[in-house]
Design a protein around this motif. Structure first.
Motif, short mmCIF file in Angstrom:
data_model
loop_
_atom_site.label_atom_id
_atom_site.label_comp_id
_atom_site.label_asym_id
_atom_site.label_seq_id
_atom_site.Cartn_x
_atom_site.Cartn_y
_atom_site.Cartn_z
N ALA A 1 2.75 -15.40 0.20
CA ALA A 1 3.55 -14.72 -0.91
C ALA A 1 2.26 -14.02 -1.95
O ALA A 1 1.35 -14.51 -1.61
N GLY A 2 3.01 -13.45 -2.81
CA GLY A 2 2.12 -12.64 -3.57
C GLY A 2 2.18 -11.24 -3.45
O GLY A 2 2.72 -10.79 -2.49
N PRO A 3 1.86 -10.37 -4.29
CA PRO A 3 1.65 -9.14 -4.47
C PRO A 3 0.86 -8.19 -3.29
O PRO A 3 -0.08 -9.02 -2.75
N VAL A 4 1.38 -7.21 -2.55
CA VAL A 4 0.81 -6.57 -1.38
C VAL A 4 -0.03 -5.62 -2.16
O VAL A 4 0.13 -4.73 -2.92
N VAL A 5 -1.36 -6.06 -1.86
CA VAL A 5 -2.71 -5.13 -2.31
C VAL A 5 -3.31 -4.53 -1.12
O VAL A 5 -3.80 -5.01 -0.36
N ALA A 6 -2.80 -3.04 -1.05
CA ALA A 6 -3.34 -2.43 -0.04
C ALA A 6 -4.68 -1.97 -0.09
O ALA A 6 -5.38 -1.51 -1.17
N PRO A 7 -5.68 -2.03 0.95
CA PRO A 7 -7.06 -1.43 0.54
C PRO A 7 -7.13 -0.19 0.43
O PRO A 7 -6.10 0.92 0.45
N THR A 8 -8.28 0.20 -0.10
CA THR A 8 -8.38 1.78 -0.73
C THR A 8 -8.09 2.66 0.53
O THR A 8 -8.82 2.39 1.57
N GLY A 9 -7.46 3.82 0.33
CA GLY A 9 -7.36 4.74 1.23
C GLY A 9 -6.28 4.42 2.29
O GLY A 9 -6.16 5.09 3.39
N ALA A 10 -5.84 3.28 2.45
CA ALA A 10 -4.83 2.58 3.26
C ALA A 10 -3.50 3.79 3.45
O ALA A 10 -3.10 4.18 2.14
N THR A 11 -2.83 3.90 4.40
CA THR A 11 -1.70 4.65 4.60
C THR A 11 -0.44 3.90 4.95
O THR A 11 -0.61 2.85 5.33
N GLU A 12 0.74 4.43 4.47
CA GLU A 12 1.80 3.54 5.17
C GLU A 12 2.89 4.76 5.39
O GLU A 12 3.27 5.64 4.67
N GLU A 13 3.43 4.87 6.42
CA GLU A 13 4.46 5.63 7.14
C GLU A 13 5.59 5.08 8.11
O GLU A 13 5.09 3.93 8.94
N ASP A 14 6.91 4.89 7.64
CA ASP A 14 7.99 4.14 8.05
C ASP A 14 7.53 2.71 7.87
O ASP A 14 7.89 2.25 8.97
N GLY A 15 6.97 2.39 6.93
CA GLY A 15 6.73 0.90 6.76
C GLY A 15 5.86 0.28 7.56
O GLY A 15 5.74 -0.82 7.87
N GLY B 1 -4.47 -21.52 13.82
CA GLY B 1 -5.75 -21.17 13.37
C GLY B 1 -5.46 -20.07 12.52
O GLY B 1 -4.16 -19.55 12.36
N SER B 2 -6.24 -19.27 11.99
CA SER B 2 -6.26 -18.19 10.88
C SER B 2 -7.04 -16.94 11.04
O SER B 2 -7.33 -16.35 10.18
N GLY B 3 -7.79 -17.01 12.39
CA GLY B 3 -8.75 -15.93 12.50
C GLY B 3 -8.23 -14.82 12.41
O GLY B 3 -9.10 -13.82 11.96
N SER B 4 -7.17 -14.39 13.02
CA SER B 4 -6.54 -13.06 13.04
C SER B 4 -6.44 -12.47 11.48
O SER B 4 -6.53 -11.38 11.24
N LEU B 5 -5.88 -13.45 10.64
CA LEU B 5 -5.76 -13.19 9.36
C LEU B 5 -6.70 -12.77 8.49
O LEU B 5 -7.05 -11.76 7.80
N ARG B 6 -7.75 -13.83 8.61
CA ARG B 6 -8.90 -13.92 7.94
C ARG B 6 -9.88 -12.60 8.28
O ARG B 6 -10.56 -11.89 7.34
N ALA B 7 -9.94 -12.38 9.63
CA ALA B 7 -10.61 -11.24 10.07
C ALA B 7 -10.20 -9.79 9.60
O ALA B 7 -10.75 -9.22 9.03
N ALA B 8 -8.70 -9.61 9.70
CA ALA B 8 -7.99 -8.54 9.17
C ALA B 8 -8.08 -8.44 7.71
O ALA B 8 -8.50 -7.22 7.28
N ASN B 9 -8.06 -9.51 6.80
CA ASN B 9 -8.32 -9.25 5.39
C ASN B 9 -9.75 -9.04 5.14
O ASN B 9 -10.02 -8.00 4.34
N ALA B 10 -10.72 -9.47 5.86
CA ALA B 10 -12.20 -8.85 5.68
C ALA B 10 -12.33 -7.46 6.15
O ALA B 10 -13.01 -6.62 5.57
N ASP C 1 -4.30 -10.34 2.17
CA ASP C 1 -3.43 -11.14 2.83
C ASP C 1 -2.11 -10.56 3.18
O ASP C 1 -1.65 -10.75 4.20
N SER C 2 -1.59 -10.44 2.12
CA SER C 2 -0.25 -9.97 1.99
C SER C 2 0.04 -8.56 2.83
O SER C 2 1.13 -8.51 3.23
N TRP C 3 -0.91 -7.67 2.36
CA TRP C 3 -0.99 -6.48 3.06
C TRP C 3 -1.04 -6.71 4.45
O TRP C 3 -0.22 -5.97 5.27
N VAL C 4 -1.93 -7.67 5.05
CA VAL C 4 -1.87 -7.77 6.45
C VAL C 4 -0.73 -8.55 6.97
O VAL C 4 -0.23 -7.87 8.17
#
Length: 274
Positions: free
Chosen positions: A66-80, A142-151, A211-214
């Motif tokens: 839960a929480g606001p979606v914080v996109a990384p700098t320069g990220a894009t989004e097309e069709d969700g 586990g949480s390695g997929s999420l933690r690595a994606a956030n990193a 995390d929420s963006w991931v």
């Protein structure tokens, strides 16, 4: 009479020997067919196995934060579909790559095609869009997929996504080892990327800023009808593990991009962040 019997016996022996040779040839031919078939199944089976993993990926992956979606700098989004772009923004072809940092097949793909993708990006022929998924967390815990994606998203904030992305795959632990679930490990690997290990990066990793963006990206993966990771599309067409009747390879990827770009100018814009 005995000579005739002897002649018949010799012919029978020759016939039996010939039949035996024919059977051996047939067995050898069948063996070669099985070897070739196994090789083909090995390539295609990779996607099938990963597809099975994806099919069970509706379990809670721990990424639905839960929480606001914080996109990384320069990220894009097309069709969700959130993505991190790399390469020249005006390159004529786009390679969309759906990946999970814990996925062994993703590491195999990256380690085999990394140099080719970077080369095509450098010439302006291709830009890439990386979509991050967390299906291994959902299937194996586990949480390695999420933690690595956030990193990785934190590295994008620092303009060092590509180098850190590649570092994670080069140093990927075994699938059952959730080493990427430890922020300390992700920060340790950041030291391999010059200038990345900063207080801002550490804070982003430890706070789970993206995390929420991931989670949003993973939801797009789950709703996208993909069979598994990696899912690789060139200009919207799936090319992994094959395109039409041709197996994917660095040489074929270059050929397919050249065919798609025929008559088009290469990209010249400044490279995307990362």
């Amino acid at each position: 009479m005995s000579q005739k019997n002897s002649g018949d016996g010799n012919r029978s022996a020759r016939e039996r020997l010939q039949q035996q040779r024919e059977r051996e040839k047939a067995r050898e031919k069948q063996r070669r067919i099985l070897i070739v078939s196994a090789a083909v199944v090995g390539v295609l089976g990779l996607a099938a196995v990963v597809g099975v993993i994806a099919a069970g990926g509706d379990k809670d992956s721990g990424s639905d934060k839960a929480g606001p979606v914080v996109a990384p700098t320069g990220a894009t989004e097309e069709d969700g579909k959130p993505a991190i772009p790399t390469g020249k923004a005006d390159a004529p072809s786009t390679l969309a790559i759906w990946e999970d940092f814990r996925c062994p097949a993703c590491a195999q793909f990256e380690n085999a095609f990394r140099d080719t993708i970077h080369e095509l990006e450098a010439t302006g022929a291709l830009k890439a869009e990386y979509h991050l998924a967390t299906l291994i967390d959902g299937n194996m815990g586990g949480s390695g997929s999420l933690r690595a994606a956030n990193a990785a998203a934190c590295a994008q904030d620092a303009g060092k996504f590509t180098a850190y992305h590649d570092t994670l795959y080069i140093n990927q632990p075994p699938e059952t080892d959730d080493a990427f679930g430890k922020n300390d490990k992700l920060i340790e690997l950041a030291a391999k990327v010059p200038g990345l290990d900063t207080p801002a990066f550490r804070g982003c990793v430890n706070d789970g800023t993206h995390d929420s963006w991931v989670a949003k990206s993973n939801e797009a993966f789950r709703n996208g009808g993909f069979r598994g990771t990696p899912s690789v599309l060139l200009n919207g067409e799936s090319i992994f593990p094959q395109k039409g009747n041709e197996q994917i390879s660095p040489e074929n990827l270059k050929k397919w991009v050249a065919e798609a770009n025929k008559g088009k100018k290469p990209g010249t814009a400044s490279p995307s962040a990362g």
